[in-house]
Scaffold this motif. Structure first.
Motif, short mmCIF file in Angstrom:
data_model
loop_
_atom_site.label_atom_id
_atom_site.label_comp_id
_atom_site.label_asym_id
_atom_site.label_seq_id
_atom_site.Cartn_x
_atom_site.Cartn_y
_atom_site.Cartn_z
N VAL B 376 95.16 -9.84 2.13
CA VAL B 376 94.91 -10.30 0.78
C VAL B 376 96.16 -11.00 0.29
O VAL B 376 97.24 -10.40 0.22
N ARG B 377 96.02 -12.29 -0.03
CA ARG B 377 97.19 -13.07 -0.50
C ARG B 377 96.93 -13.48 -1.94
O ARG B 377 95.84 -13.95 -2.29
N ASP B 378 97.94 -13.28 -2.79
CA ASP B 378 97.77 -13.70 -4.19
C ASP B 378 98.85 -14.69 -4.59
O ASP B 378 99.79 -14.95 -3.84
N GLN B 379 98.67 -15.29 -5.77
CA GLN B 379 99.68 -16.21 -6.30
C GLN B 379 100.32 -15.56 -7.51
O GLN B 379 100.57 -16.20 -8.52
N GLY B 380 100.55 -14.29 -7.39
CA GLY B 380 100.99 -13.50 -8.53
C GLY B 380 102.50 -13.41 -8.68
O GLY B 380 103.24 -14.27 -8.21
N ILE B 381 102.93 -12.32 -9.31
CA ILE B 381 104.33 -12.18 -9.67
C ILE B 381 105.23 -11.88 -8.48
O ILE B 381 106.42 -12.09 -8.52
N GLY B 382 104.67 -11.36 -7.40
CA GLY B 382 105.47 -11.04 -6.21
C GLY B 382 106.43 -9.90 -6.45
O GLY B 382 106.46 -9.30 -7.52
N VAL B 383 107.21 -9.63 -5.42
CA VAL B 383 108.12 -8.48 -5.47
C VAL B 383 109.47 -8.92 -4.94
O VAL B 383 109.55 -9.72 -3.99
N LYS B 384 110.55 -8.42 -5.53
CA LYS B 384 111.89 -8.68 -4.99
C LYS B 384 112.00 -8.03 -3.62
O LYS B 384 111.46 -6.94 -3.41
N LYS B 385 112.76 -8.67 -2.72
CA LYS B 385 112.92 -8.13 -1.36
C LYS B 385 113.34 -6.67 -1.39
O LYS B 385 112.83 -5.84 -0.64
N ASP B 434 107.79 -14.28 -7.88
CA ASP B 434 107.19 -15.38 -8.65
C ASP B 434 106.29 -16.30 -7.82
O ASP B 434 105.72 -17.24 -8.35
N LYS B 435 106.18 -16.06 -6.52
CA LYS B 435 105.32 -16.91 -5.68
C LYS B 435 104.05 -16.16 -5.28
O LYS B 435 103.00 -16.75 -5.12
N GLY B 436 104.17 -14.88 -5.06
CA GLY B 436 103.00 -14.10 -4.67
C GLY B 436 103.27 -13.17 -3.51
O GLY B 436 104.35 -13.18 -2.92
N SER B 437 102.27 -12.35 -3.20
CA SER B 437 102.41 -11.35 -2.14
C SER B 437 101.25 -11.45 -1.17
O SER B 437 100.16 -11.89 -1.54
N THR B 438 101.50 -11.04 0.08
CA THR B 438 100.41 -10.91 1.04
C THR B 438 100.46 -9.51 1.62
O THR B 438 101.47 -9.09 2.17
N PHE B 439 99.38 -8.78 1.46
CA PHE B 439 99.27 -7.46 2.06
C PHE B 439 98.37 -7.58 3.28
O PHE B 439 97.29 -8.18 3.20
#
Lengths: 120, 448
Positions: B376-385, B434-439
Motif C-alpha cells: 500500500v503506497r500513499d502520498q501522505g505525510i510520510g515518516v522521518k527515517k 512529506d512524500k509518502g509511505s509504502t508498506f
C-alpha cells in the motif's frame, strides 16, 4: 404475523432492536438472558430468535444447547448477534443450529432489517 | 492477600540467599587465610632444609679437613694437604651461611659457640701442620697427643647435632600444621560447593516466582483491558443503532443541519468502537489467544472484498482514490481470511488517514519468487527515517501524525505487524517525509 424473540442482556440494545424489528411489523418479545429466553421460546413460539452470546445466568450457547433447536423448533431460525468475531464460540453456535452470525458493533439498523427479512 | 503472600515469600528467599552468601564469603576468606598460611610454611620448610643442609656440610667439611691433616701428619705426603686446603674456604662459607640465615638468628648462641670451636679446631690443625713442617713429626705428634683437637671435634659435632635435631623437630611440627590446614581446606571445599548449589537453587526459585508473578500481573492487565474495552463498546454499539435510526429516517427526514450533526456524532462514536475493537484484538494477540484458522485463500478475492468495502467510504470521506494493481490470476496463500482481511483493512485505512484530501492510494498484489507482496503506497505525510523503527510499537503516535490527524490509537500498525508475524510473513516500510509511505507485506505463496 411473524414473531421475533430478542434475547439480549443490555437494556439499551434490547430496546433499540425491539424498535427496529417492531417497525417492520413483526410481533416482538424480549428476554434479558438465556434462561428467560428459553421460557419465552416455549410460550411465545417465535419464528426467529435474535440471540446474544455473552449473557448472565445462561449464555447464548447454553440457550442453544438446551433448546435443541433442530429437534424441537425446526421452523425457528436463530441469528447470532455478538461482538465475538469468528471465534470458537460462534462456530459452536453455528454448529448447534444458528443460521448466521452478525458482529453487533458493525451492524446498522438497515442490515438488521435485511437479515430478519431474509429468514422470515 | 495473594500478592502480599507472594512478596513475603520472596523476602524469605532473599534472606536465605543473603545468609548463604555470607557463609560462602566466610568460607572463601578462611580458605584464603589457610592457603596463605600453607604457603608461608612451605617457604619456611625450604629455609629449614637449606639450614640443616648447611649444618651437615659444615660437619662433613670439617671431617674432610681433619682427615687431610691426619693423612699429612702420618704419611708426610703433601698430596693430603690438598683436601685440607680446599675444605677450609668451604667451612668458612658454611659458617657464614648459617650465621646470616633467618633461622640462624634463632640459634645465635649455639652457632656463635660452634663458630668459636671451629676456629679453634682450624687453629689446632694449622699449628700441627706448621709444627710438622718446621720441627718434624715428634713435635706435631706432641700437639696431637694432647687430644685437644679430638675434644674440639667432639664438641663441634655435638653442637651441630643439637642444633640440627632442634631444627628437625621444629620442621616436623610445621609439617603437622600443614596436614591440619590441608584437612580444613579439604573439609571446607565440599561444604562451599553444597552451599553454592543451594544458592543457585534459591535464585532459580526466586526467578521462577518472579516470572510467574509477572505472568499473573500480565493476565490481570489483559483481563482488565478486555473487560474495559468490552464494557465501553457495548453502550457505543447501542448509541450507533439509535443514531442510525435517525440517519436512516426511521423518525422522519432530518434537516440538513440535523443530519450533519447526527453524522458527526455517529463518526465520533464509531472511533470509540474502533479503538475498543483494536484494544481487544491487540490483547488477544498479546496473550496468544488468537489461534489462526489458516486455509489456502485466494488473496485477490480477499483484497477485492476489502477494497469494495472501503473505497467508497474513502472517496466519500476524503475524496481519495484507491488505485488497484493486481493480475487476474489468483494468488493463493495459507492465511486466516478473517485476520488477513484485518491486515489489509488496517493498512489501507492508515494510508487514507495519513494522506490529505484528494490524494491517491496505490494498492498492489504481486507474486515474486514464490512469495506474494501486498503493498500500500500513499502520498501522505510520510515518516522521518529515525522514526521508522517506532512505527510498529504499541501506542506510539508520532508528532507528525498528530499534525494531520488526531484520530488513531497507535495500535493499528502494532496489530498488523503481530498478525503478519503470526502468519509467518514479514512487513516492511519505506518512507520519505512529506512524500509518502509504502508498506509491504510479504507472504509465502501456495501453489494450487
Amino acid at each position: 404475523l411473524k414473531k421475533v424473540l430478542i434475547v439480549e442482556d443490555d437494556a439499551m440494545l434490547r430496546n433499540v432492536y425491539e424498535i427496529i424489528v417492531a417497525r417492520e411489523g413483526y410481533v416482538v418479545e424480549v428476554a434479558r438472558d438465556g434462561s428467560e429466553g428459553l421460557r419465552k421460546l416455549g410460550s411465545f413460539q417465535p419464528d426467529l430468535v435474535l440471540l446474544d452470546m455473552l449473557m448472565p445466568i445462561k449464555s447464548g450457547l447454553q440457550f442453544l444447547k438446551e433448546a435443541k433447536m433442530k429437534l424441537h423448533y425446526p421452523k425457528t431460525s436463530v441469528l447470532i448477534l455478538s461482538n465475538l468475531s469468528a471465534s470458537d464460540t460462534v462456530n459452536e453456535a453455528l454448529r448447534l443450529g444458528a443460521k448466521e452470525h452478525f458482529i453487533k458493533s458493525n451492524l446498522l439498523p438497515k442490515d438488521l432489517v435485511e437479515a430478519v427479512k431474509k429468514y422470515l | 492477600m495473594r500478592s502480599e503472600f507472594a512478596f513475603g515469600y520472596r523476602n524469605t528467599i532473599l534472606w536465605v540467599i543473603i545468609i548463604l552468601s555470607a557463609i560462602t564469603l566466610g568460607l572463601g576468606l578462611s580458605q584464603y587465610y589457610y592457603t596463605r598460611q600453607l604457603n608461608r610454611i612451605v617457604l619456611q620448610q625450604q629455609n629449614n632444609y637449606y639450614f640443616i643442609h648447611s649444618l651437615n656440610d659444615l660437619g662433613q667439611n670439617l671431617s674432610e679437613a681433619e682427615s687431610g691433616q691426619r693423612g699429612y701428619l702420618i704419611t708426610g705426603e703433601r698430596a693430603y694437604l690438598q683436601p685440607y686446603k680446599s675444605a677450609l674456604p668451604a667451612i668458612n662459607s658454611d659458617l657464614k651461611k648459617l650465621l646470616s640465615s633467618q633461622i640462624g638468628t634463632q640459634y645465635k648462641p649455639q652457632l656463635t659457640n660452634i663458630n668459636k670451636l671451629v676456629n679453634e679446631k682450624i687453629q689446632e690443625m694449622d699449628s700441627t701442620i706448621s709444627a710438622y713442617q718446621s720441627k718434624g713429626f715428634e713435635s706435631a705428634a706432641a700437639i696431637v697427643n694432647t687430644d685437644s683437637g679430638k675434644d674440639l671435634m667432639t664438641s663441634i659435632r655435638s653442637g651441630i647435632n643439637s642444633v640440627s635435631s632442634q631444627e628437625i623437630h621444629e620442621a616436623s611440627t610445621q609439617i603437622a600444621m600443614v596436614k591440619r590446614h590441608a584437612q580444613l581446606i579439604a573439609l571446607m571445599a565440599p561444604f562451599a560447593v553444597a552451599i553454592n548449589l543451594l544458592m543457585i537453587l534459591q535464585i532459580i526459585l526466586l526467578a521462577s516466582r518472579a516470572i510467574r508473578r509477572q505472568k499473573i500481573i500480565e493476565g490481570y492487565r489483559e483481563q482488565f483491558v478486555t473487560v474495559a474495552a468490552h464494557q465501553l463498546r457495548t453502550p457505543a454499539t447501542a448509541v450507533k443503532q439509535y443514531l442510525h435510526l435517525l440517519i436512516d429516517g426511521f423518525y422522519g427526514k432530518l434537516s440538513k443541519e440535523q443530519q450533519n450533526i447526527v453524522e458527526l456524532v455517529a463518526a465520533s462514536n464509531e472511533r470509540g468502537i474502533d479503538v475498543a475493537n483494536s484494544l481487544l484484538s491487540v490483547t488477544r494477540v498479546d496473550s496468544g489467544e488468537i489461534s489462526l484458522k489458516e486455509e489456502v485463500t485466494n488473496l485477490n478475492e480477499l483484497l477485492l472484498d476489502v477494497i469494495e468495502h472501503y473505497s467508497d467510504a474513502i472517496k466519500e470521506k476524503k475524496n481519495q482514490t484507491v488505485v488497484l494493481n493486481m493480475n487476474k490470476r489468483p494468488l493463493l496463500a495459507k492465511v486466516d481470511p478473517f485476520y488477513m482481511k484485518m491486515v489489509f483493512e488496517n493498512l489501507i485505512d492508515n494510508a487514507s488517514k495519513y494522506s490529505s484530501k484528494g490524494k491517491k492510494i496505490y494498492v498492489s498484489l504481486k507474486p515474486k519468487d514464490n512469495y506474494i507482496y501486498f503493498s500500500v503506497r500513499d502520498q501522505g505525510i510520510g515518516v522521518k527515517k529515525k522514526d521508522i523503527p517506532l512505527l510498529f510499537r504499541k501506542f506510539v503516535r508520532l508528532d507528525s501524525a498528530f499534525k494531520l490527524n488526531t484520530e488513531g490509537s497507535g495500535l493499528g500498525l502494532y496489530l498488523v505487524k503481530q498478525l503478519v508475524s503470526l502468519h509467518g510473513g514479514k512487513i516492511s516500510v519505506d518512507s520519505t517525509q512529506d512524500k509518502g509511505s509504502t508498506f509491504t507485506v510479504k507472504l509465502k505463496q501456495e501453489t494450487a
